[in-house]
Design a protein around this motif. Structure first.
Motif, PDB file in Angstrom:
ATOM      1  N   TYR A 137       0.812   2.002   6.817  1.00  0.00           N
ATOM      2  CA  TYR A 137      -0.340   1.132   7.052  1.00  0.00           C
ATOM      3  C   TYR A 137       0.113  -0.291   7.345  1.00  0.00           C
ATOM      4  CZ  TYR A 137      -4.788  -1.265   6.395  1.00  0.00           C
ATOM      5  OH  TYR A 137      -5.907  -2.047   6.581  1.00  0.00           O
ATOM      6  N   ILE A 154      -4.893   7.534  10.072  1.00  0.00           N
ATOM      7  CA  ILE A 154      -4.950   7.211   8.644  1.00  0.00           C
ATOM      8  C   ILE A 154      -6.185   7.880   8.061  1.00  0.00           C
ATOM      9  CG2 ILE A 154      -5.369   5.384   6.962  1.00  0.00           C
ATOM     10  CD1 ILE A 154      -2.603   5.167   7.829  1.00  0.00           C
ATOM     11  N   ASP A 197       0.824  -1.209   0.000  1.00  0.00           N
ATOM     12  CA  ASP A 197       0.000   0.000   0.000  1.00  0.00           C
ATOM     13  C   ASP A 197       0.858   1.258   0.000  1.00  0.00           C
ATOM     14  OD1 ASP A 197      -2.343  -1.605   0.133  1.00  0.00           O
ATOM     15  OD2 ASP A 197      -1.946  -1.899   2.258  1.00  0.00           O
ATOM     16  N   PHE A 207      -4.916   5.536   0.267  1.00  0.00           N
ATOM     17  CA  PHE A 207      -5.209   6.408   1.403  1.00  0.00           C
ATOM     18  C   PHE A 207      -4.777   7.819   1.013  1.00  0.00           C
ATOM     19  CE2 PHE A 207      -4.209   2.238   3.324  1.00  0.00           C
ATOM     20  CZ  PHE A 207      -5.366   2.014   4.043  1.00  0.00           C
TER      21      PHE A 207
END
Length: 273
Positions: free
Chosen positions: A66, A145, A57, A96
């Motif tokens: 993450y 996040i 990610d 994100f």
């Protein structure tokens, strides 16, 4: 799965039992040695329907935000060792706020490394929590996040409640957790400790594969009564995930597909439009 001591033996047993089976394994890629991933790759190249999902990610400066604790150099080395065998690997990327600007660069790296596909998994999970999503990193430091902001990742319009189509029944799947307990799927398993009024809580051996066989559990009256209750409860995890009202969206090869829809199609049908 990569933590499992007998993972190689499990694969060998499954493929010996059914050479035509399709296996998918999800990993953050940050554990084990390159020798292990090469050995696993040698197994996967014998089963072309199967693939490993490397959930990466971001890039070197963001993935660990993450995927806490994953070292980039080790992850990339492991992925290269697996791909080098000719086995099928796919790069899964959850966007994100902190990594959405890296999607195109990550996709290019995936192509250069030999991944067969680059898949965006746009999460519906921000609906489960107050924004931002709060967590603690490996140093127990509180972190936040945030969801992506680009219009490309807005999936609100794709969250529609339809008929409940149980993944467990539709794909004839079961889920076994690390304690050897059998559930219809990972979502019902995730709610096991958060609910204490389920009938299956009353006898801890009801769903234990250490004490009962698979078909004994699946045909158990308590198990099936509990599953029926979940189907009837409009607020259950079944209605969140298997009606399409709260599902992740997969973007691959230029198409966005709600995960619920994806269950009804094989990869071949999707590739052919």
């Amino acid at each position: 799965p990569a933590v499992a001591t007998d993972l190689i033996k499990i694969h060998e047993y499954v493929l010996e039992s059914n050479p035509d089976i399709m296996i998918t394994l999800s990993t953050n890629g940050g554990i084990r040695s390159t020798e292990f991933w090469q050995e696993l790759g040698e197994i996967y190249k014998k089963t072309p329907k199967s693939f490993v999902e490397f959930h990466i990610d971001g890039l070197e400066d963001t993935n660990h935000l993450y995927r806490v604790g994953v070292k980039w150099s080790k992850l990339i080395a492991n992925a290269r060792a697996f791909i080098k065998t000719g086995a099928n690997a796919k790069w899964f990327f959850i966007p994100f706020f902190h990594n959405e600007h890296q999607v195109e660069q990550a996709e290019q790296i995936a192509k250069e490394m030999g991944f067969s596909d680059f898949v965006l998994k746009i999460s519906a999970r921000f609906k489960d929590f107050k924004k931002p999503f709060l967590y603690q990193d490996e140093n127990n430091t509180k972190k936040s996040i945030y969801p992506p902001t680009a219009d490309r990742f807005n999936i609100e319009h794709m969250q529609h409640r339809g008929p409940l189509i149980c993944l467990h029944k539709h794909r004839k799947e079961i889920y076994v957790d690390s304690w050897g307990r059998l559930f219809p799927c990972c979502w019902t398993a995730s709610k096991f400790y958060k609910s204490n009024n389920w009938k299956i809580h009353k006898d801890k051996y009801t769903i234990s594969l250490h004490h009962r066989g698979i078909f004994e559990i699946l045909n158990d009256e308590v198990f099936n009564d509990w599953l029926k209750t979940m189907y009837e409860d409009l607020g259950s995890i079944c209605h969140q995930r298997c009606t399409g009202s709260q599902v992740h969206v997969i973007e691959s090869k230029g198409m966005k597909i709600p995960q619920k829809t994806l269950w009804h199609y094989t990869e071949e049908k999707i590739d052919n439009g």
